[in-house]
Design a protein around this motif. Sequence first.
Motif, PDB file in Angstrom:
ATOM      1  N   ALA A 121       3.013   1.719   1.401  1.00  0.00           N
ATOM      2  CA  ALA A 121       3.597   2.325   2.500  1.00  0.00           C
ATOM      3  C   ALA A 121       4.566   1.882   3.264  1.00  0.00           C
ATOM      4  O   ALA A 121       5.510   2.316   3.725  1.00  0.00           O
ATOM      5  N   ILE A 122       4.501   0.407   3.314  1.00  0.00           N
ATOM      6  CA  ILE A 122       5.668  -0.192   3.629  1.00  0.00           C
ATOM      7  C   ILE A 122       7.083   0.178   2.934  1.00  0.00           C
ATOM      8  O   ILE A 122       8.159   0.129   3.546  1.00  0.00           O
TER       9      ILE A 122
ATOM     10  N   PRO B 195      12.800  13.541   1.402  1.00  0.00           N
ATOM     11  CA  PRO B 195      11.725  12.393   1.506  1.00  0.00           C
ATOM     12  C   PRO B 195      11.016  12.059  -0.023  1.00  0.00           C
ATOM     13  O   PRO B 195      10.700  10.784  -0.160  1.00  0.00           O
ATOM     14  N   ASP B 196      10.986  12.944  -0.907  1.00  0.00           N
ATOM     15  CA  ASP B 196      10.425  12.436  -2.174  1.00  0.00           C
ATOM     16  C   ASP B 196      11.612  11.723  -2.921  1.00  0.00           C
ATOM     17  O   ASP B 196      10.812  10.707  -3.659  1.00  0.00           O
ATOM     18  N   HIS B 197      12.626  11.900  -2.857  1.00  0.00           N
ATOM     19  CA  HIS B 197      13.737  10.864  -3.125  1.00  0.00           C
ATOM     20  C   HIS B 197      13.765   9.723  -2.660  1.00  0.00           C
ATOM     21  O   HIS B 197      13.691   8.453  -3.566  1.00  0.00           O
ATOM     22  N   GLN B 198      13.344   9.523  -1.451  1.00  0.00           N
ATOM     23  CA  GLN B 198      13.473   8.278  -0.557  1.00  0.00           C
ATOM     24  C   GLN B 198      12.122   7.686  -1.260  1.00  0.00           C
ATOM     25  O   GLN B 198      12.621   6.171  -1.587  1.00  0.00           O
ATOM     26  N   ALA B 199      11.250   7.999  -1.635  1.00  0.00           N
ATOM     27  CA  ALA B 199       9.934   7.231  -1.900  1.00  0.00           C
ATOM     28  C   ALA B 199      10.387   6.810  -3.166  1.00  0.00           C
ATOM     29  O   ALA B 199       9.901   5.533  -3.422  1.00  0.00           O
ATOM     30  N   VAL B 200      10.573   7.550  -4.190  1.00  0.00           N
ATOM     31  CA  VAL B 200      11.015   6.866  -5.368  1.00  0.00           C
ATOM     32  C   VAL B 200      12.078   5.818  -5.751  1.00  0.00           C
ATOM     33  O   VAL B 200      11.804   4.787  -5.971  1.00  0.00           O
TER      34      VAL B 200
ATOM     35  N   GLU C 176      -0.899   3.012  10.208  1.00  0.00           N
ATOM     36  CA  GLU C 176      -1.510   4.338  10.674  1.00  0.00           C
ATOM     37  C   GLU C 176      -1.505   5.182   9.245  1.00  0.00           C
ATOM     38  O   GLU C 176      -2.710   5.928   9.245  1.00  0.00           O
ATOM     39  N   VAL C 177      -0.599   5.081   8.549  1.00  0.00           N
ATOM     40  CA  VAL C 177      -0.718   6.099   7.190  1.00  0.00           C
ATOM     41  C   VAL C 177      -1.772   5.666   6.365  1.00  0.00           C
ATOM     42  O   VAL C 177      -2.493   6.368   6.050  1.00  0.00           O
ATOM     43  N   VAL C 178      -2.105   4.321   6.104  1.00  0.00           N
ATOM     44  CA  VAL C 178      -3.325   3.710   5.543  1.00  0.00           C
ATOM     45  C   VAL C 178      -4.648   4.101   5.973  1.00  0.00           C
ATOM     46  O   VAL C 178      -5.435   4.529   5.324  1.00  0.00           O
ATOM     47  N   GLN C 179      -4.576   3.885   7.276  1.00  0.00           N
ATOM     48  CA  GLN C 179      -5.729   4.505   8.209  1.00  0.00           C
ATOM     49  C   GLN C 179      -6.225   6.002   7.919  1.00  0.00           C
ATOM     50  O   GLN C 179      -7.300   6.528   7.590  1.00  0.00           O
ATOM     51  N   GLU C 180      -5.190   6.873   8.205  1.00  0.00           N
ATOM     52  CA  GLU C 180      -5.378   8.183   7.812  1.00  0.00           C
ATOM     53  C   GLU C 180      -5.593   8.631   6.442  1.00  0.00           C
ATOM     54  O   GLU C 180      -6.728   9.470   6.148  1.00  0.00           O
ATOM     55  N   ALA C 181      -5.074   7.805   5.614  1.00  0.00           N
ATOM     56  CA  ALA C 181      -5.413   8.115   4.264  1.00  0.00           C
ATOM     57  C   ALA C 181      -6.793   7.674   3.930  1.00  0.00           C
ATOM     58  O   ALA C 181      -7.529   8.257   2.894  1.00  0.00           O
ATOM     59  N   ALA C 182      -7.284   6.580   4.507  1.00  0.00           N
ATOM     60  CA  ALA C 182      -8.817   6.115   4.466  1.00  0.00           C
ATOM     61  C   ALA C 182      -9.713   7.099   4.792  1.00  0.00           C
ATOM     62  O   ALA C 182     -10.706   7.586   4.093  1.00  0.00           O
ATOM     63  N   ILE C 183      -9.340   7.842   5.926  1.00  0.00           N
ATOM     64  CA  ILE C 183     -10.053   8.869   6.659  1.00  0.00           C
ATOM     65  C   ILE C 183     -10.317  10.067   5.720  1.00  0.00           C
ATOM     66  O   ILE C 183     -11.493  10.654   5.293  1.00  0.00           O
ATOM     67  N   GLU C 184      -9.027  10.456   5.204  1.00  0.00           N
ATOM     68  CA  GLU C 184      -9.085  11.538   4.256  1.00  0.00           C
ATOM     69  C   GLU C 184      -9.643  11.294   3.128  1.00  0.00           C
ATOM     70  O   GLU C 184     -10.316  12.189   2.366  1.00  0.00           O
TER      71      GLU C 184
ATOM     72  N   ASN D 241       1.545  10.270  -0.200  1.00  0.00           N
ATOM     73  CA  ASN D 241       1.827  11.642   0.165  1.00  0.00           C
ATOM     74  C   ASN D 241       1.836  11.695   1.623  1.00  0.00           C
ATOM     75  O   ASN D 241       2.836  12.246   2.255  1.00  0.00           O
ATOM     76  N   LYS D 242       1.015  10.890   2.241  1.00  0.00           N
ATOM     77  CA  LYS D 242       1.316  10.897   3.660  1.00  0.00           C
ATOM     78  C   LYS D 242       2.303  10.104   4.153  1.00  0.00           C
ATOM     79  O   LYS D 242       3.027  10.568   5.338  1.00  0.00           O
ATOM     80  N   ALA D 243       3.024   8.852   3.543  1.00  0.00           N
ATOM     81  CA  ALA D 243       4.084   8.578   3.882  1.00  0.00           C
ATOM     82  C   ALA D 243       5.108   9.244   3.768  1.00  0.00           C
ATOM     83  O   ALA D 243       6.365   9.341   4.462  1.00  0.00           O
TER      84      ALA D 243
END
Length: 205
Positions: free
Chosen positions: A61-62, A152-157, A73-81, A105-107
């Motif tokens: 995520a970082i 966003p998907d390009h940024q992630a990769v 926050e993203v990891v926490q949201e992912a854990a709940i989901e 996906n959340k990031a």
Amino acid sequence: APRVFLLSRDKTKAFPNPLARGIIWIMQKDEEELVGRARRGDGDSFGKLFEVYASRALGVAIAILGNRPASEEVVQEAAIEGFRSLHSLASDAAFGSWFTRIVINKAIDRLRQRQREQQHITPLNPGWDPPGAAADLEGQMDMASAVGRLPPDHQAVVRLYYGQGYSTPEIADLLGRPEGTVRRLLSESYRRLRLILQGKNERAT
């Protein structure tokens, strides 16, 4: 109230390659048993699984967001989901990749939100330059700002590949996409970055 899965500060440092470091190892058989219990609603079992993969998830995520508070926050949201959607996990042995994919996906959703809210992304400091780009285009625009203008998907990769040193097969596994798609996104990103840095494209669209 939604269950809270806590990130332990001493176990969630962002390592250069989160796949290789920072993971609390667990035997596959034990993991499958924990997943089975968690599927039946056992929050403690899911919490143990979360502890195993929290470091890797936070590191990823970082790498994508460049910001620890937002990444937590993203990891926490992912854990709940993840706890709520364990029924969608195809194999009890695939929990790590499945959970990391939720985090990614959340990031990416956060990146989309940033682009909706801001016309210009605040420059980050990812600590890398695509090979040759800095030398060829030095001084025309801050590389991190240019990356922030990619889809966003390009940024992630790009950030996973150049910033964290993941291979294309590893990124493909994390994203749940074919390796050919990852290679295409990298190629498109490099082309877009050159255009942005050369000032020939007002916005990366």
